[in-house]
Design a protein around this motif. Structure first.
Motif, mmCIF file in Angstrom:
data_model
loop_
_atom_site.group_PDB
_atom_site.id
_atom_site.type_symbol
_atom_site.label_atom_id
_atom_site.label_comp_id
_atom_site.label_asym_id
_atom_site.label_seq_id
_atom_site.Cartn_x
_atom_site.Cartn_y
_atom_site.Cartn_z
ATOM 1 N N ALA A 1 57.885 21.365 -2.018
ATOM 2 C CA ALA A 1 57.711 21.320 -3.477
ATOM 3 C C ALA A 1 58.933 21.901 -4.181
ATOM 4 N N GLU B 1 45.616 26.651 5.335
ATOM 5 C CA GLU B 1 46.708 27.637 5.291
ATOM 6 C C GLU B 1 46.700 28.545 6.522
ATOM 7 N N LYS C 1 45.147 41.600 1.609
ATOM 8 C CA LYS C 1 44.512 40.303 1.330
ATOM 9 C C LYS C 1 44.588 39.392 2.556
ATOM 10 N N LYS D 1 49.691 25.007 -2.113
ATOM 11 C CA LYS D 1 49.253 25.653 -0.880
ATOM 12 C C LYS D 1 50.525 26.022 -0.108
ATOM 13 N N GLY E 1 47.083 22.847 -9.242
ATOM 14 C CA GLY E 1 45.711 22.662 -8.802
ATOM 15 C C GLY E 1 44.845 23.727 -9.451
ATOM 16 N N ALA E 2 43.977 24.355 -8.661
ATOM 17 C CA ALA E 2 43.056 25.335 -9.220
ATOM 18 C C ALA E 2 43.807 26.493 -9.894
ATOM 19 N N MET E 3 44.677 27.158 -9.145
ATOM 20 C CA MET E 3 45.340 28.350 -9.693
ATOM 21 C C MET E 3 46.410 28.004 -10.724
ATOM 22 N N ASP F 1 53.165 18.601 -10.864
ATOM 23 C CA ASP F 1 52.289 18.356 -9.707
ATOM 24 C C ASP F 1 52.469 16.915 -9.266
ATOM 25 N N PHE G 1 52.479 27.528 -7.145
ATOM 26 C CA PHE G 1 51.056 27.591 -6.799
ATOM 27 C C PHE G 1 50.632 26.368 -5.996
ATOM 28 N N TRP H 1 42.636 36.765 -9.092
ATOM 29 C CA TRP H 1 41.933 35.793 -9.930
ATOM 30 C C TRP H 1 41.390 34.676 -9.050
ATOM 31 N N PRO H 2 40.177 34.227 -9.281
ATOM 32 C CA PRO H 2 39.643 33.080 -8.533
ATOM 33 C C PRO H 2 39.703 31.811 -9.389
ATOM 34 N N ALA H 3 39.839 30.666 -8.760
ATOM 35 C CA ALA H 3 39.812 29.407 -9.519
ATOM 36 C C ALA H 3 39.336 28.273 -8.629
ATOM 37 N N GLN I 1 50.985 33.232 -4.052
ATOM 38 C CA GLN I 1 50.159 32.519 -3.066
ATOM 39 C C GLN I 1 49.638 33.493 -2.012
ATOM 40 N N ASN I 2 48.601 33.070 -1.322
ATOM 41 C CA ASN I 2 48.065 33.887 -0.229
ATOM 42 C C ASN I 2 48.965 33.794 0.997
HETATM 43 P P1 NAD Z 1 45.111 23.689 -4.857
HETATM 44 O O1 NAD Z 1 45.066 22.870 -3.602
HETATM 45 O O2 NAD Z 1 43.971 23.618 -5.807
HETATM 46 O O3 NAD Z 1 46.448 23.332 -5.673
HETATM 47 C C1 NAD Z 1 47.668 23.074 -5.051
HETATM 48 C C2 NAD Z 1 48.379 22.009 -5.888
HETATM 49 O O4 NAD Z 1 49.701 21.823 -5.358
HETATM 50 C C3 NAD Z 1 47.676 20.636 -5.833
HETATM 51 O O5 NAD Z 1 47.349 20.208 -7.140
HETATM 52 C C4 NAD Z 1 48.726 19.728 -5.186
HETATM 53 O O6 NAD Z 1 48.704 18.402 -5.686
HETATM 54 C C5 NAD Z 1 50.019 20.449 -5.544
HETATM 55 N N1 NAD Z 1 51.164 20.053 -4.726
HETATM 56 C C6 NAD Z 1 51.198 19.797 -3.387
HETATM 57 N N2 NAD Z 1 52.436 19.423 -3.029
HETATM 58 C C7 NAD Z 1 53.203 19.436 -4.157
HETATM 59 C C8 NAD Z 1 54.560 19.125 -4.428
HETATM 60 N N3 NAD Z 1 55.396 18.711 -3.459
HETATM 61 N N4 NAD Z 1 55.022 19.257 -5.694
HETATM 62 C C9 NAD Z 1 54.192 19.662 -6.682
HETATM 63 N N5 NAD Z 1 52.872 19.954 -6.493
HETATM 64 C C10 NAD Z 1 52.400 19.837 -5.248
HETATM 65 O O7 NAD Z 1 45.356 25.192 -4.366
HETATM 66 P P2 NAD Z 1 44.952 26.548 -5.129
HETATM 67 O O8 NAD Z 1 43.537 26.882 -4.804
HETATM 68 O O9 NAD Z 1 45.397 26.472 -6.533
HETATM 69 O O10 NAD Z 1 45.831 27.613 -4.323
HETATM 70 C C11 NAD Z 1 47.243 27.743 -4.518
HETATM 71 C C12 NAD Z 1 47.714 29.008 -3.792
HETATM 72 O O11 NAD Z 1 47.083 30.147 -4.393
HETATM 73 C C13 NAD Z 1 47.304 29.069 -2.315
HETATM 74 O O12 NAD Z 1 48.285 29.740 -1.575
HETATM 75 C C14 NAD Z 1 46.012 29.880 -2.322
HETATM 76 O O13 NAD Z 1 45.745 30.528 -1.095
HETATM 77 C C15 NAD Z 1 46.335 30.880 -3.428
HETATM 78 N N6 NAD Z 1 45.165 31.462 -4.100
HETATM 79 C C16 NAD Z 1 44.099 30.684 -4.457
HETATM 80 C C17 NAD Z 1 43.036 31.273 -5.118
HETATM 81 C C18 NAD Z 1 41.863 30.441 -5.581
HETATM 82 O O14 NAD Z 1 40.826 31.037 -5.986
HETATM 83 N N7 NAD Z 1 41.937 29.129 -5.638
HETATM 84 C C19 NAD Z 1 43.052 32.658 -5.415
HETATM 85 C C20 NAD Z 1 44.177 33.398 -5.052
HETATM 86 C C21 NAD Z 1 45.237 32.792 -4.393
#
Ligand code: NAD
Length: 319
Positions: free
Chosen positions: A93, A277, A194, A86, A9-11, A30, A84, A136-138, A111-112
């Motif tokens: 996963a 979360e 955090k 949630k 996903g984002a990260m 994914d 990465f 890092w943010p995404a 992950q957080n």
């Molecule tokens: P996100 O929801 O954008 O991405 C999560 C991805 O996991 C999704 O694309 C989803 O389809 C995939 N997924 C779910 N179940 C799955 C499975 N069984 N197999 C494979 N893929 C699967 O989340 P995110 O924002 O990228 O965050 C990920 C982690 O990083 C979280 O713990 C979040 O707290 C942490 N985090 C996020 C940020 C941020 O800025 N986005 C920053 C620091 C930490």
């Protein structure tokens, strides 16, 4: 290095793009078919302060197809698998790709929340688990399109505290991608800091609907945020980590002053009807506090409110 992002996903997309740009062999695994298809067709678009780039060369797979590829003749397990998803999806996963994790695969969680190592250890050998924290943010803008603005860093260590060549190799791959990675034996302090930050701001914004800066609209907003930080830090300290509340309180106040218009990810998840979360942030703190006999009334109340909202959001639509 041969690196897999489990959850792209984002990260996962941000890290995958940066690692691919640095010349590593990157695979994104994914379950979001539209996102994978867009990347397969056009590459991954990464918007950053440096501009917009279309990153080619990323392999994309759904979990079972990737396992099949690794297990086929000539296939090979990755050297590094970065989780990465949630936090609520971590274990499922990882179980979904367990057949593609080899004896040389290091598994890293950035992950957080709390409890990530325990979830990984339910599936992989604890000696091969790396844990860390990233600033890092995404944001995922749409299928095949991720944005990340501002700078960040990564601190990581081996979960069992040892220092190994594999740990050095993982850190140097992340550093080579410009992700500011350092090995740091005080990772747990950073994780707790955090968690304290997120336990305060994520929940308050989720429950009130405020953006981070709107928490300053009444004195109660910042006061309650700092109360939660103090509670979480008390639990960290009772757990044996000498986390100081001052720097976390400063970060929270800075975010309230500076993050205009920002809805934290927990609020975004709630808004979109996705589970949050909460259990690995406030929920994990409350569980630890109960075991240690530390009072965390504000953290607990926010947890209960978010869980209630989450349950309501999961109701079927009327009609
Ligand atoms: P996100 O929801 O954008 O991405 C999560 C991805 O996991 C999704 O694309 C989803 O389809 C995939 N997924 C779910 N179940 C799955 C499975 N069984 N197999 C494979 N893929 C699967 O989340 P995110 O924002 O990228 O965050 C990920 C982690 O990083 C979280 O713990 C979040 O707290 C942490 N985090 C996020 C940020 C941020 O800025 N986005 C920053 C620091 C930490």
């Amino acid at each position: 290095m041969n690196i897999v992002l489990l959850g792209a996903g984002a990260m996962g997309s941000l890290f995958g793009a940066r690692l691919a740009q640095a010349g590593h062999a990157v695979t994104l695994v994914d379950i979001a078919r539209a996102h994978l298809d867009a990347i397969a067709a056009h590459g991954l678009r990464l918007d950053s302060d440096a501009g917009s780039a279309q990153v080619p060369g990323l392999a994309v797979f759904e979990p079972k197809d990737w396992v099949g590829r690794v297990q086929a003749p000539g296939g090979r397990a990755p050297e590094l698998l970065i989780v990465f998803t949630k936090t609520l999806h971590t274990e499922a996963a990882l179980r979904g790709v367990a057949g593609a994790i080899g004896p040389q695969t290091q598994v890293l969680s950035l992950q957080n929340g709390l409890g990530n190592v325990e979830k990984l250890a339910a599936v992989v050998d604890p000696a091969r688990i790396l844990v860390g924290v990233t600033t890092w943010p995404a944001d995922l803008i749409g299928p095949g399109h991720v944005a990340s603005h501002g700078a960040g860093s990564i601190r990581l260590m081996q979960a069992d505290g040892r220092r190994s060549a594999a740990l050095e190799q993982a850190a140097s791959a992340l550093q080579s991608a410009g992700l500011n990675c350092e090995i740091d034996e005080r990772v747990w302090h950073a994780v707790w800091e955090k968690v304290a930050f997120n336990a305060a701001l994520n929940t308050l914004c989720t429950v009130t609907g405020c953006t981070v800066d709107q928490l300053a609209l009444a004195e109660d907003g910042p006061e309650l945020a700092l109360e939660i930080v103090q509670e979480v830090v008390a639990v960290a300290r009772a757990s044996g980590f000498d986390v100081a509340p001052g720097p976390v309180c400063d970060k929270v106040l800075h975010a309230i002053a500076a993050h205009a218009g920002h809805h934290p990810s927990m609020a975004q998840d709630m808004q979109a009807g996705r589970p949050t979360e909460i259990d690995s942030i406030n929920g994990a703190v409350v569980a630890r506090a109960e075991a240690l006999g530390v009072a965390v009334p504000a953290t607990r109340t926010l947890m209960r409110l978010v869980r209630l909202m989450q349950a309501r959001a999961a109701l079927p639509a009327p009609g």
